[in-house]
Design a protein around this motif. Structure first.
Motif, PDB file in Angstrom:
ATOM      1  N   GLN A 180       0.737  -1.259  -0.083  1.00 16.12           N
ATOM      2  CA  GLN A 180       0.051   0.178   0.022  1.00 16.12           C
ATOM      3  C   GLN A 180       0.831   1.163  -0.200  1.00 16.12           C
ATOM      4  N   LYS A 181       1.964   0.926   0.817  1.00 16.02           N
ATOM      5  CA  LYS A 181       3.216   2.317   0.877  1.00 16.02           C
ATOM      6  C   LYS A 181       3.221   2.505   0.182  1.00 16.02           C
ATOM      7  N   LYS A 182       4.110   1.727  -1.057  1.00 16.40           N
ATOM      8  CA  LYS A 182       4.729   1.573  -2.209  1.00 16.40           C
ATOM      9  C   LYS A 182       3.528   2.004  -3.815  1.00 16.40           C
ATOM     10  N   GLN A 183       2.202   1.949  -3.564  1.00 13.70           N
ATOM     11  CA  GLN A 183       1.301   2.779  -4.458  1.00 13.70           C
ATOM     12  C   GLN A 183       0.785   3.978  -4.137  1.00 13.70           C
ATOM     13  N   ALA A 184       1.059   4.435  -2.560  1.00 19.62           N
ATOM     14  CA  ALA A 184       1.074   5.518  -2.197  1.00 19.62           C
ATOM     15  C   ALA A 184       1.921   6.789  -2.688  1.00 19.62           C
ATOM     16  N   ALA A 185       3.056   6.074  -2.961  1.00 18.64           N
ATOM     17  CA  ALA A 185       4.390   6.657  -3.410  1.00 18.64           C
ATOM     18  C   ALA A 185       4.420   6.859  -4.447  1.00 18.64           C
ATOM     19  N   GLU A 186       4.004   6.555  -5.601  1.00 16.63           N
ATOM     20  CA  GLU A 186       3.976   5.909  -6.880  1.00 16.63           C
ATOM     21  C   GLU A 186       3.303   6.925  -7.171  1.00 16.63           C
ATOM     22  N   GLU A 187       1.668   7.365  -6.437  1.00 19.31           N
ATOM     23  CA  GLU A 187       0.860   8.088  -6.465  1.00 19.31           C
ATOM     24  C   GLU A 187       1.278   9.176  -6.721  1.00 19.31           C
ATOM     25  N   SER A 188       1.924   9.844  -5.680  1.00 17.13           N
ATOM     26  CA  SER A 188       2.713  10.991  -5.028  1.00 17.13           C
ATOM     27  C   SER A 188       3.290  11.177  -6.099  1.00 17.13           C
ATOM     28  N   ARG A 189       4.408  10.307  -6.563  1.00 16.01           N
ATOM     29  CA  ARG A 189       5.703  10.606  -7.796  1.00 16.01           C
ATOM     30  C   ARG A 189       4.714  11.489  -9.170  1.00 16.01           C
ATOM     31  N   LYS A 190       3.367  10.066  -9.074  1.00 18.28           N
ATOM     32  CA  LYS A 190       2.811  11.483 -10.082  1.00 18.28           C
ATOM     33  C   LYS A 190       2.725  12.091 -10.109  1.00 18.28           C
ATOM     34  N   ASP A 191       2.145  12.896  -9.244  1.00 16.71           N
ATOM     35  CA  ASP A 191       1.635  14.231  -8.834  1.00 16.71           C
ATOM     36  C   ASP A 191       2.719  15.364  -9.247  1.00 16.71           C
ATOM     37  N   TYR A 192       3.923  14.388  -8.687  1.00 18.01           N
ATOM     38  CA  TYR A 192       5.073  15.646  -8.474  1.00 18.01           C
ATOM     39  C   TYR A 192       5.574  15.983 -10.056  1.00 18.01           C
ATOM     40  N   VAL A 193       5.418  15.174 -11.008  1.00 18.57           N
ATOM     41  CA  VAL A 193       5.679  14.894 -11.834  1.00 18.57           C
ATOM     42  C   VAL A 193       4.853  16.331 -12.608  1.00 18.57           C
ATOM     43  N   THR A 194       3.301  15.789 -12.555  1.00 16.92           N
ATOM     44  CA  THR A 194       2.400  16.748 -12.841  1.00 16.92           C
ATOM     45  C   THR A 194       3.053  18.210 -12.498  1.00 16.92           C
ATOM     46  N   SER A 195       2.903  18.268 -10.772  1.00 17.37           N
ATOM     47  CA  SER A 195       3.165  19.932 -10.368  1.00 17.37           C
ATOM     48  C   SER A 195       4.681  20.342 -11.018  1.00 17.37           C
ATOM     49  N   LEU A 196       5.532  19.567 -11.324  1.00 15.62           N
ATOM     50  CA  LEU A 196       6.318  20.172 -12.354  1.00 15.62           C
ATOM     51  C   LEU A 196       6.945  20.661 -12.970  1.00 15.62           C
ATOM     52  N   ASN A 197       6.052  19.968 -13.880  1.00 14.61           N
ATOM     53  CA  ASN A 197       5.866  20.398 -15.501  1.00 14.61           C
ATOM     54  C   ASN A 197       5.099  21.413 -15.582  1.00 14.61           C
ATOM     55  N   GLN A 198       4.193  21.416 -14.463  1.00 11.55           N
ATOM     56  CA  GLN A 198       2.591  22.833 -14.758  1.00 11.55           C
ATOM     57  C   GLN A 198       3.420  24.022 -14.268  1.00 11.55           C
ATOM     58  N   PHE A 199       4.362  23.999 -13.319  1.00  7.41           N
ATOM     59  CA  PHE A 199       5.884  24.698 -12.976  1.00  7.41           C
ATOM     60  C   PHE A 199       5.666  25.593 -13.974  1.00  7.41           C
ATOM     61  N   ASN A 200       6.976  24.084 -14.430  1.00  5.20           N
ATOM     62  CA  ASN A 200       8.092  25.018 -15.910  1.00  5.20           C
ATOM     63  C   ASN A 200       7.135  25.071 -16.794  1.00  5.20           C
ATOM     64  N   GLN A 201       6.279  25.092 -16.899  1.00  2.00           N
ATOM     65  CA  GLN A 201       5.551  25.345 -17.423  1.00  2.00           C
ATOM     66  C   GLN A 201       5.053  27.124 -17.517  1.00  2.00           C
ATOM     67  N   ASP A 202       4.456  27.309 -16.134  1.00  2.00           N
ATOM     68  CA  ASP A 202       4.075  28.216 -16.007  1.00  2.00           C
ATOM     69  C   ASP A 202       5.409  29.611 -16.185  1.00  2.00           C
ATOM     70  N   GLN A 203       6.200  29.290 -15.059  1.00  2.62           N
ATOM     71  CA  GLN A 203       7.996  30.074 -15.185  1.00  2.62           C
ATOM     72  C   GLN A 203       7.834  30.568 -16.200  1.00  2.62           C
ATOM     73  N   HIS A 204       8.302  29.609 -17.392  1.00  4.15           N
ATOM     74  CA  HIS A 204       8.656  29.801 -18.652  1.00  4.15           C
ATOM     75  C   HIS A 204       7.615  31.195 -19.565  1.00  4.15           C
ATOM     76  N   GLN A 205       6.391  30.645 -19.197  1.00  2.00           N
ATOM     77  CA  GLN A 205       4.956  32.033 -19.404  1.00  2.00           C
ATOM     78  C   GLN A 205       5.731  32.740 -18.919  1.00  2.00           C
TER      79      GLN A 205
END
Length: 630
Positions: A180-205
């Motif tokens: 269960q913890k491994k699955q939660a970590a995987e979901e957090s990883r996906k959220d982090y990647v999404t937030s990172l991509n969004q921030f980089n896009q906002d910062q570039h803009q």
């Protein structure tokens, strides 16, 4: 080097905000500077105009229109007034073209700046919010990874031990938790990647699109502000340059007025104004007293000769006071004014009832008192006679015979020129009326020709009066010119005669008196006496007391007086006074309504008796009564 604020100053948002705020403050300060300068120009123009008005003559005087230096100063004052007008125009241009425009632009600039920096703050807040969301997802991913790693470590440790039935159940539960913890970590990883991509896009803009656009707008705004300051400075200089040609013309006119001053012409004009035309006095006559010494001198003959000597030992007129008797006859020529009907409150308590106008003494009675009184009383009688004669004398004679010959000629010539101008105007008016009557006669519908007859008759009578007056003044002018020519011829012939008779001091004085030229009968004030007997009679009567006035001393004060009403002495011989003023009484009222007073031992003149309250000294009352009885 690039000068784009969006790329070069992408990280200087706060400094740009301070810089633009300081630029607006500078614009407001420059606007205030222009306004204060316009106020200074307006005040300067007002003071210059006031100065010009202060020194400009209130009314045109003949003297100031005669001399070149007076004309130059008047022209300078007029140009100075024009300078003040140009300064007022400059102040008005500064206020209307610069101050008002800059004030309006400053408000617009503040609004625009506020809008741009609000957009910049919103973009800054958006990128900061994206960064915070990235940091949150990153911390959550890190926490989930650590918990999954710890759960996997616990599960692996349980599997290595010997397993009982209970331990097997615990190991199974640990593996499930680790999964269960491994699955939660995987979901957090996906959220982090999404937030990172969004921030980089906002910062570039943010740094490549929003910030350059916003900063470029701020840069354009700042450049427009600087350009507006530049235009204001140019407009200020141009407004002053517009008035410079007029100012230069005014200064040129001042220079031309100064260069037009002609000292020689002015001094010649003084001669034209004050030249009297009289002849210089001749040699002093020799009076032979040896004849009286050769015979026995009785007391009566001595006294007669002494009186005769006094009669003929008068000073020549250039060295005595100018026509004393006529000078004394220069007191007010009109009766004293009645006191005010409603005096001021301060004078109501002390003001007595206004005395009724006293009856004037006859002139003959004053002449008798004059000839039969003593020396001091004679002086008082003369002053009383002066006031009485001044009330009966009219205006100056029409032929200007009271003026010196040269002044009389100029006065008559001026009068003739004015009459000629009036005649010319009347003739032009007559010609216009005649033409109008002719038009009316040819075209009756335009008007009645008979309606012009009264006006034509009036113009005709006016022309007759003017022509008659012109002939009369021309006759007087011819008479004055003939006298001046006689004077000049006698002066030339008299110079030769004096040279030939310079060595004969003992010649008969009676013969010289009989052959005296008519010019010698002219007094220094220009009066001319044709009646020899009347003149000699008047001289014989006046010579007895003439010497008493050569060294006349001021009369002593016989009391004091207090003015009940203010009085403006506008006539010659009168003295102005204010209400409640204390003055010294020099001479009582002689019945003509005037009292002679003195102020500060310097100013002396006549005031209306009904305007003052007199306090006579006790000693002065006795002296006045005794002088009246003499």
């Amino acid at each position: 080097m690039s000068c784009n604020w969006g790329t070069e100053l992408w990280d200087q948002f706060d400094n740009l905000e301070k810089h633009t705020s300081w630029g607006i403050d500078f614009l407001e300060r420059y606007t205030k500077f222009i306004k204060e300068r316009a106020d200074i120009e307006q005040s300067y123009a007002k003071q210059i105009r006031s100065l010009s008005k202060k020194y400009h003559p209130k009314r045109s005087r003949e003297d100031e229109s005669r001399y070149t230096w007076c004309l130059a100063f008047a022209a300078t004052l007029r140009q100075l007034n024009e300078l003040s007008t140009q300064r007022e125009e400059l102040a008005e241009n500064l206020n209307s073209q610069i101050v008002c425009e800059l004030s309006r632009y400053t408000q617009e600039l503040k609004t625009e700046r506020k809008t741009h920096f609000q957009d910049g703050r919103r973009a800054q807040q958006h990128i900061e919010s994206s960064w915070k969301q990235l940091e949150s997802s990153k911390r959550r991913f890190e926490r989930d990874c650590k918990e999954a790693e710890r759960a996997q470590h616990v599960s692996d440790r349980i599997d290595l031990d010997n397993k009982t039935e209970g331990e097997k159940r615990c190991s199974l539960k640990a593996r499930q938790t680790a999964q269960q913890k491994k699955q939660a970590a995987e979901e957090s990883r996906k959220d982090y990647v999404t937030s990172l991509n969004q921030f980089n896009q906002d910062q570039h803009q943010h740094y490549h699109t929003l910030v350059p656009v916003i900063y470029q707008r701020i840069q354009d705004m700042e450049e427009r502000r600087i350009e507006r300051i530049c235009e204001a400075m140019r407009s200020s200089a141009e407004a002053e340059r517009k008035v410079l040609p007029v100012v230069s013309r005014c200064l040129d006119a001042m220079m031309a007025s100064a260069e037009g001053i002609q000292p020689r012409m002015d001094t010649r004009q003084v001669v034209e104004v004050f030249k009297s035309g009289f002849e210089p006095p001749g040699d002093v006559e020799f009076e032979d007293y040896s004849a009286t010494m050769r015979r026995s001198i009785s007391e009566s003959s001595y006294l007669d000769n002494r009186a005769e000597g006094r009669k003929h030992s008068r000073k020549l007129w250039p060295f005595i006071r100018k026509n004393k008797l006529l000078t004394l006859l220069s007191s007010p020529r009109q009766p004293p004014p009645p006191p005010p009907t409603s005096p001021s409150p301060g004078a109501l308590t002390n003001s007595p009832q206004s005395p009724p106008p006293a009856s004037r003494e006859p002139i003959t009675q004053r002449l008798n008192d004059l000839m039969t009184s003593g020396s001091r009383t004679r002086k008082q009688c003369l002053r009383s006679l002066k006031r009485g004669l001044s009330l009966k004398l009219g205006s100056s004679p029409a032929d200007c015979s009271h003026l010196p010959p040269e002044q009389r000629r100029k006065k008559l010539q001026t009068r003739i020129n004015n009459i000629n101008q009036e005649i010319q105007r009347e003739r032009e008016q007559r010609d216009a009326l005649l033409k109008m009557r002719e038009v009316y006669e040819q075209s009756p519908q335009m008007g009645d020709a008979g309606s012009l007859e009264p006006r034509l008759e009036e113009v005709k009578q006016s022309l007759q009066k003017l022509e008659e007056e012109l002939r009369r003044n021309q006759a007087w002018l011819m008479e004055a010119d003939s006298r001046l020519s006689d004077h000049s011829s006698r002066r030339q012939s008299g110079g030769c005669g004096l040279n030939s008779q310079a060595t004969t001091p003992g010649s008969s004085s009676l013969k010289q008196l009989d052959n005296r030229s008519p010019a010698s009968r002219e007094s220094p004030d220009g009066s001319y006496t044709e009646d020899h007997s009347a003149e000699l009679h008047f001289k014989s009567r006046s010579s007895e007391f003439d010497d008493d006035f050569d060294d006349e001393e001021p009369l002593p004060s016989i009391g004091t007086c207090k003015s009940l009403y203010p009085f403006q002495g506008q006539n010659e011989g009168t003295l102005s006074m204010v209400e409640g003023e204390l003055l010294s009484v020099v001479e009582e009222d002689k019945g003509d309504g005037w009292t002679r007073v003195r102020r500060n031992l310097e100013e002396e003149g006549y005031v209306p008796t009904s305007y003052i309250k007199v306090f006579l000294d006790s000693s002065a009352k006795g002296f006045v009564q005794s002088s009246r009885l003499v």
